[in-house]
Design an enzyme around this catalytic site. Structure first.
Site, PDB file in Angstrom:
ATOM      1  N   LYS A  70     -39.207 -37.951  98.906  1.00 42.90           N
ATOM      2  CA  LYS A  70     -40.534 -37.656  98.348  1.00 42.90           C
ATOM      3  C   LYS A  70     -40.802 -36.160  98.447  1.00 42.90           C
ATOM      4  CE  LYS A  70     -45.340 -39.268  98.928  1.00 42.90           C
ATOM      5  NZ  LYS A  70     -46.209 -40.132  99.759  1.00 42.90           N
ATOM      6  N   SER A 114     -48.830 -43.597  97.216  1.00 44.17           N
ATOM      7  CA  SER A 114     -48.494 -42.330  96.600  1.00 44.17           C
ATOM      8  C   SER A 114     -46.992 -42.077  96.467  1.00 44.17           C
ATOM      9  CB  SER A 114     -49.117 -41.181  97.407  1.00 44.17           C
ATOM     10  OG  SER A 114     -48.555 -41.140  98.704  1.00 44.17           O
ATOM     11  N   SER A 120     -48.996 -45.925 101.390  1.00 45.36           N
ATOM     12  CA  SER A 120     -48.271 -45.187 100.343  1.00 45.36           C
ATOM     13  C   SER A 120     -46.774 -45.459 100.256  1.00 45.36           C
ATOM     14  CB  SER A 120     -48.494 -43.684 100.507  1.00 45.36           C
ATOM     15  OG  SER A 120     -49.758 -43.338 100.005  1.00 45.36           O
TER      16      SER A 120
END
Lengths: 476, 97
Positions: free
Chosen positions: A75, A150, A174
């Site tokens: 990420k 997310s 997330s």
């Protein structure tokens, strides 16, 4: 469950020379070539030449680490030395970090192979990945739907077969929400298990790095390598929990909170979850009804604490020390701060900073932040008591399957409600995992549903055992 | 909950943000919605003592300099600043107007 090779199987194939590192990489690269333009799961993708060069260096020394040469995503909110790391924000569009996050150092030591940096909501603020400054990431299962957020890019990349696994981060769900929406496994470890050094902070008392993977076993293989006490993150610690090494769920006590099945939960999702609970029961687990009296406070408490921590953490983006800076015609330093932040931060980040400023402001601090801290303690106590009676608490990961792009992006409160089942684990600091448990039909799409299992603080490995057993025994 | 566009303007100011006239109402409505949702917290009545960090022993670690020279560290650090001199980061005077 589809027949996807595990990290350990791939490693065995590499050691036995049934497949070369290049052939393995090519398999994933061809999928990226075919679909990434549609999915947009990467903010930065390494070039083929760059990857081939690293493979050439790696080829002759396939070591004993399972992760050696296995294609991975990270990420974009986790910093990588010499590789642009934006956190999904425009304000860091020019930022190439001079250091690695601890998790990246650890993965480099075992020879991991980075394919790119995964798309995410700006500074991890969002439940749909629609708040990325680098374009919406799409759900590879249905391209007009969100992948969840997310860590949407991480989940989408694993789901689409662009990488074997990806690191995500979980502040209020997330990792687990996108795992649920994209039909993969998402594991959030106990707070303090994995170093947050080099993770751009959002809600520091809640943030934890986790793993998106095809199976619980793969998530565990990655978790083994990234976890551990780190001098650079004072909130990491060792856990003394007893490892039980379960090979069955017989006699395991499964807590089902009735609050998880009330208003707001989609009926079809509910059916899938109840069926998974039945599977556990069929395998000999004891199903126990439990109550979490403070459940109604969970989301408000999470939001107040997170807003407060966001407003403080975001103050570092000031246009002075690093990141983009807007200096044309600025009148004074205040104007420089404001112009820079206004231009380069997105709406959701701005909204949260303002809400944080509000709950921390004089006159409201006691009413909101003080109360939230107390209620957080009460929630922790409720879960502590619940875990005296049960080994795991289970339920849906999200109230609905993946929704359409744009469906909730104009209504932040509706978006926030997506996190209703996931935030507890972050408030408590406990480990939780989402495993794919079935599908529901929506407008002709077959959408995955995630089943969440949560365990007491430090019970990470016992949770991985139990959820792996369940995952392997679910048929759909 | 009553929340005016002036309140939003004040929050924006505290947050070091500019909000345009067009954005004000949308922000006000969103913030009102969210505050109404978290309002239940104001009724929370919890008795007892609270230890806010019950599980973590934070021990400050010693700062151990890495093997880079001060010069190298300074150059790297300064290199990230939008504007800088040889030994300092350039901001703008708070007095300037």
């Amino acid at each position: 469950m589809e027949n996807i090779k595990s990290i350990k199987d791939l490693h065995d194939d590499l050691v036995a020379k049934k497949i070369s590192l290049k052939e393995l990489a090519d398999f994933y690269l061809s999928r990226i070539d075919k679909m990434e333009t549609d999915v947009n799961s990467f903010i930065y993708t390494r070039s083929r030449d760059d990857i081939y060069e690293e493979i050439k260096e790696k080829e002759n020394q396939i070591g004993d680490s399972f992760l050696y040469g296995i294609p991975a995503g990270v990420k974009d909110i986790i910093v990588t030395k010499g590789i642009k790391s934006t956190g999904g924000s425009r304000i860091l569009d020019n930022y190439t970090p001079p250091y690695n996050a601890t998790v990246i150092d650890k993965l480099e030591r075992v020879g991991y192979l980075l394919f790119g940096k995964n798309n995410c909501d700006e500074f991890a603020m969002g439940s749909s990945n629609e708040n990325s400054a680098y374009g919406v990431c799409k759900n590879p299962i249905s391209l007009d739907r969100v992948p969840g957020g997310s860590s949407g890019g991480s989940a989408a990349a694993v789901s689409a077969g662009f990488v074997q696994y990806s690191l995500g981060t979980d502040t209020g769900g997330s990792v687990r929400t996108p795992a649920s929406f994209c039909g993969v496994v998402g594991f959030k470890p106990s707070y303090g298990r994995v170093s947050r050094y080099g993770l751009m902070a959002m809600g520091s008392s809640l943030d934890q790095i986790g793993v998106l993977a095809n199976s619980v076993d793969d998530a565990r293989t990655v978790f083994d390598e990234i976890q551990g006490v780190d001098r650079k993150d004072a909130t990491t610690r060792s856990f003394e929990n007893k490892y039980l090494g379960r090979d069955s769920v017989k006699g395991v006590r499964i807590g089902v909170p009735k609050d998880y099945f009330q208003e707001g939960l989609d009926g079809d999702v509910k059916a899938v979850i109840l069926k998974a609970i039945e599977t556990l029961q069929d395998m000999g687990a004891d199903i126990v009804d439990i109550e979490i009296p403070s459940f109604k406070y969970v989301l408000p408490v999470y939001y107040v604490i997170m807003f407060a921590e966001v407003s403080s953490n975001m103050s570092r983006y000031d246009g002075i020390r690093y990141g983009l800076s807007l200096r044309d015609d600025v009148r004074n330093i205040e104007d420089l701060y404001k112009k820079t932040r206004t231009e380069y931060l997105g709406n959701e980040v701005k909204r949260r900073i303002m809400l944080g400023s509000y709950v921390l402001s004089k006159g409201y601090f006691d009413e909101y932040y003080g109360k939230a801290q107390k209620a957080r303690f009460a929630i922790k106590n409720d879960f502590k008591k619940a875990f005296e009676k049960v080994d795991f608490i289970v339920g849906p990961t999200t109230p609905t399957p993946a929704f359409k792009i744009g469906e909730k992006s104009d209504d932040p409160l509706q978006m926030y409600l997506t996190d209703i089942y996931t935030v507890s684990a972050n408030l408590v600091g406990a480990p939780a995992i989402s495993v794919p448990a079935g599908f529901v039909e929506r407008d002709g799409d077959r959408l995955p549903v995630g089943f969440q299992m949560m365990a007491n603080i430090g019970e990470d490995y016992n949770l991985l055992d139990a959820s792996s057993i369940l995952h392997k025994n679910l048929s759909f | 909950m009553d929340f005016t566009t002036e309140d939003v303007q004040h929050l924006a100011d505290l947050s070091k943000l500019y909000i345009t006239e067009e954005e004000l109402e949308k922000y006000r409505d969103d913030i009102c919605d969210i505050l109404n949702h978290i309002d239940v917290l104001r009724d929370v009545d919890i008795e007892g003592d609270f230890e806010f960090s019950d599980t973590h022993t934070n021990i400050a670690s010693d700062d151990v300099p890495d093997n880079k020279s001060d010069e190298e560290t300074r150059t790297t650090f300064l290199g990230y600043a939008p504007e800088h001199g040889d030994e300092y980061i350039e901001a703008i005077s708070p007095m300037k107007d």
